[in-house]
Write a protein that holds these residues in place. Structure first.
Motif, short mmCIF file in Angstrom:
data_model
loop_
_atom_site.label_atom_id
_atom_site.label_comp_id
_atom_site.label_asym_id
_atom_site.label_seq_id
_atom_site.Cartn_x
_atom_site.Cartn_y
_atom_site.Cartn_z
N LEU A 37 10.75 35.90 2.92
CA LEU A 37 11.77 36.66 3.64
C LEU A 37 13.08 35.89 3.59
O LEU A 37 13.10 34.67 3.78
CB LEU A 37 11.36 36.88 5.10
CG LEU A 37 12.37 37.58 6.00
CD1 LEU A 37 12.57 39.04 5.57
CD2 LEU A 37 11.94 37.51 7.47
N ILE A 38 14.17 36.61 3.34
CA ILE A 38 15.52 36.03 3.43
C ILE A 38 16.18 36.60 4.67
O ILE A 38 16.14 37.81 4.91
CB ILE A 38 16.35 36.38 2.18
CG1 ILE A 38 15.72 35.75 0.93
CG2 ILE A 38 17.79 35.91 2.34
CD1 ILE A 38 16.35 36.23 -0.37
N VAL A 39 16.79 35.73 5.46
CA VAL A 39 17.53 36.14 6.66
C VAL A 39 19.00 35.81 6.44
O VAL A 39 19.34 34.66 6.11
CB VAL A 39 17.01 35.43 7.92
CG1 VAL A 39 17.80 35.88 9.16
CG2 VAL A 39 15.53 35.71 8.13
N ALA A 89 16.93 31.07 5.21
CA ALA A 89 18.18 31.53 5.81
C ALA A 89 19.31 31.32 4.82
O ALA A 89 19.47 30.23 4.27
CB ALA A 89 18.48 30.77 7.10
N ALA A 90 20.10 32.37 4.58
CA ALA A 90 21.31 32.28 3.75
C ALA A 90 22.50 32.40 4.70
O ALA A 90 22.78 33.48 5.20
CB ALA A 90 21.33 33.39 2.72
N VAL A 91 23.15 31.27 4.97
CA VAL A 91 24.16 31.21 6.03
C VAL A 91 25.56 31.12 5.44
O VAL A 91 25.90 30.15 4.78
CB VAL A 91 23.91 30.00 6.96
CG1 VAL A 91 24.97 29.94 8.05
CG2 VAL A 91 22.51 30.09 7.57
N THR A 92 26.34 32.15 5.69
CA THR A 92 27.76 32.16 5.35
C THR A 92 28.54 32.29 6.64
O THR A 92 28.31 33.24 7.39
CB THR A 92 28.11 33.34 4.42
OG1 THR A 92 27.31 33.23 3.23
CG2 THR A 92 29.56 33.33 4.04
N ILE A 102 18.33 31.00 15.18
CA ILE A 102 17.77 31.90 14.18
C ILE A 102 17.71 31.21 12.82
O ILE A 102 16.69 31.27 12.12
CB ILE A 102 18.58 33.21 14.10
CG1 ILE A 102 18.41 34.01 15.39
CG2 ILE A 102 18.16 34.04 12.89
CD1 ILE A 102 19.31 35.22 15.49
N ALA A 103 18.79 30.53 12.44
CA ALA A 103 18.80 29.82 11.16
C ALA A 103 17.70 28.75 11.12
O ALA A 103 16.98 28.64 10.12
CB ALA A 103 20.17 29.18 10.92
N VAL A 109 17.16 26.38 4.97
CA VAL A 109 18.49 26.88 5.28
C VAL A 109 19.41 26.55 4.11
O VAL A 109 19.60 25.38 3.77
CB VAL A 109 19.05 26.28 6.57
CG1 VAL A 109 20.44 26.85 6.86
CG2 VAL A 109 18.11 26.53 7.75
N VAL A 110 19.98 27.59 3.50
CA VAL A 110 20.94 27.44 2.41
C VAL A 110 22.29 27.90 2.96
O VAL A 110 22.41 29.00 3.49
CB VAL A 110 20.54 28.28 1.19
CG1 VAL A 110 21.53 28.07 0.06
CG2 VAL A 110 19.13 27.94 0.74
N ALA A 111 23.31 27.05 2.84
CA ALA A 111 24.60 27.33 3.48
C ALA A 111 25.73 27.39 2.47
O ALA A 111 25.68 26.75 1.42
CB ALA A 111 24.91 26.24 4.52
#
Length: 248
Positions: A37-39, A89-92, A102-103, A109-111
């Protein structure tokens, strides 16, 4: 993919989003075909935290009543942590307060370089919640977690990387997350789930429960076709003698 979608409020959590999160996570948990899953968040933020008026409501309520509503909100996103499949997690942009939780509920975690990670609860006199203390101690260690929480601090993407809060920083975190998810999809589903479980056990502390679980999971994975092929290939090459020379 699970996308936090309230861009007008920078994806801040309110009861409606919490309910949608809980429903979506339950659907993923019940999907036997799901491999990962990607969030991510819609727009220029991952999640700016809680919509305070919507989440706290009437502060004249007794503490036990406020606590019960908070526990319900926590449960809506902590279900991510309970998923058996790997979650990325894909965080922008900002991941603040509940958004940070959540992250960090995700396994990786990928930012983006513009991402920020804020444990800002104390800035408004609020105790950390939603697992923030546990997540930060797990990622940063006791002292750094304590300082960040006491200061109500925010980390840049590069600081989060150097401190071990995120796995990588890249210009396109969603593309990176998709690439990671594709690699996970190549694994046997049970193998991916068991690796995640072994890491969870290892993060909790003692070695023996990890070794015990690994012995079961490794034995189970040895029944798979890929392991059988690897064993057959090894046998075909021939055994190796104690002096390092192959023999047939």
């Amino acid at each position: 993919m699970l996308t936090l979608s309230n861009p007008a409020k920078r994806n801040a959590l309110d009861p409606a989003m919490c309910a949608a999160l809980a429903t979506s996570i339950a659907a993923v948990a019940n999907d036997r075909e799901a491999r990962s899953l990607i969030v991510t968040g819609e727009g220029d933020a991952f999640c700016a935290g809680a919509d305070l008026p919507a989440m706290f409501g009437d502060l004249d309520r007794p503490v036990p009543e406020i606590r019960a509503s908070l526990r319900e909100a926590y449960a809506s996103f902590l279900g991510i942590r309970a998923l058996s499949i790997p979650v990325i997690a894909a965080v922008t942009g900002p991941a603040i307060g509940a958004g940070l939780n959540i992250a960090l509920s995700c396994d990786l975690v990928v930012a983006s370089p513009t991402a920020t990670f804020g444990a800002t609860f104390a800035r408004i006199g609020l105790h950390p919640g939603g697992g923030a203390t546990a997540f930060l101690v797990e990622s940063l260690g006791r002292q750094r977690a304590t300082r960040l929480l006491l200061e109500g601090g925010t980390l840049s993407a590069q600081d989060a990387l150097s401190w071990g809060l995120v796995e990588s920083v890249t210009e396109d975190p969603l593309r990176e997350a998709r690439a990671l998810a594709a690699k996970v999809a190549l694994l046997e589903p049970e193998l991916a789930r068991n690796i995640k479980e072994a890491v969870r056990l290892a993060a909790q502390g003692p070695l023996e429960p990890v070794v015990s679980f690994e012995s079961w999971a490794q034995a189970a994975s040895a029944k798979g076709e890929r392991v059988a092929a690897a064993v057959a290939k090894f046998r075909k090459r021939g055994a190796v003698s104690t002096d390092g020379r192959e023999r047939t």
